[in-house]
Design an enzyme around this catalytic site. Sequence first.
Site, PDB file in Angstrom:
ATOM      1  N   ASP A  89       0.791  -1.062  -0.143  1.00 23.26           N
ATOM      2  CA  ASP A  89      -0.119  -0.025  -0.009  1.00 23.26           C
ATOM      3  C   ASP A  89       0.873   1.306  -0.177  1.00 23.26           C
ATOM      4  O   ASP A  89       1.897   1.080   0.347  1.00 23.26           O
ATOM      5  CB  ASP A  89      -0.877   0.226   1.179  1.00 23.26           C
ATOM      6  CG  ASP A  89      -2.174   0.829   0.895  1.00 23.26           C
ATOM      7  OD1 ASP A  89      -2.188   2.094   0.639  1.00 23.26           O
ATOM      8  OD2 ASP A  89      -3.381   0.428   1.202  1.00 23.26           O
ATOM      9  N   ASP A 142       4.270   2.429  -4.430  1.00 26.33           N
ATOM     10  CA  ASP A 142       3.585   2.553  -5.555  1.00 26.33           C
ATOM     11  C   ASP A 142       4.217   1.290  -6.288  1.00 26.33           C
ATOM     12  O   ASP A 142       5.468   1.303  -6.658  1.00 26.33           O
ATOM     13  CB  ASP A 142       3.851   3.900  -6.163  1.00 26.33           C
ATOM     14  CG  ASP A 142       2.917   3.730  -7.509  1.00 26.33           C
ATOM     15  OD1 ASP A 142       2.290   2.710  -8.000  1.00 26.33           O
ATOM     16  OD2 ASP A 142       2.700   4.658  -8.117  1.00 26.33           O
ATOM     17  N   LYS A 152     -11.772  -5.505  -6.926  1.00 27.23           N
ATOM     18  CA  LYS A 152     -13.062  -4.893  -6.650  1.00 27.23           C
ATOM     19  C   LYS A 152     -13.450  -4.066  -7.791  1.00 27.23           C
ATOM     20  O   LYS A 152     -12.708  -3.640  -8.738  1.00 27.23           O
ATOM     21  CB  LYS A 152     -12.883  -3.869  -5.317  1.00 27.23           C
ATOM     22  CG  LYS A 152     -14.152  -3.047  -5.496  1.00 27.23           C
ATOM     23  CD  LYS A 152     -13.806  -1.667  -4.392  1.00 27.23           C
ATOM     24  CE  LYS A 152     -13.670  -2.245  -2.958  1.00 27.23           C
ATOM     25  NZ  LYS A 152     -13.561  -1.154  -2.057  1.00 27.23           N
TER      26      LYS A 152
END
Length: 210
Positions: A81, A97, A162
């Site tokens: 993260d 990243d 998601k």
Amino acid sequence: MAKRSRSSGRWLAEHFSDEYVRLAQEKGYRSRAVFKLMELDEHDRLFAPGTTVIDLGAAPGGWSQYAARRVGASGRVLALDMLPMEPLPGVTVVQGDFLDDAVFHAMLEAIGGRRVDVVLSDMAPNMSGNRNVDQPRSMYLAELAFDLAERVLGPKGSFVVKLFQGEGFQEYVARARKAFGSVGMRKPKASRARSAEIYLVGKGYRGADR
């Protein structure tokens, strides 16, 4: 003192009356989102002892926490993260990243250079409330997650991501159907009723160039 907006007040009321928030606290999980992954795992059997897992957009760590409990001491869970995340037993945390080569290679080093069995992505942008803005941003993150999954997944690997339906959704599903032996769309009970989120579960990774 600044006044709370109606939307933030509504969110707080919903949060504190949420049975999944209460259950997460009782069971020692970091977020209510863990129950989404738990339901997906019960349906699709994502984890087994010894599984290697990468969790994208992992903070605050609920999904990584659950995955670590499922894969056991013989498995590996890497949480990635851009936000800081407190340590968890059985979880290696990499902050940064993954589009940055240094971060990507740190991630590979953390999992010992092995192929990954499961890539998870519960990533979402900071929501503006404007669907015409939020949905494309969400799809962009989902595309990045898919790109990474294709770089690290081993044969027969699984991918959970998601999504929000809208522009690019059908093309995304078509891409998944080419790359995985089976693809399912899931709406966990723990998803908030007002949320348009849906989860794509791809199993049996067979490569990007079919």
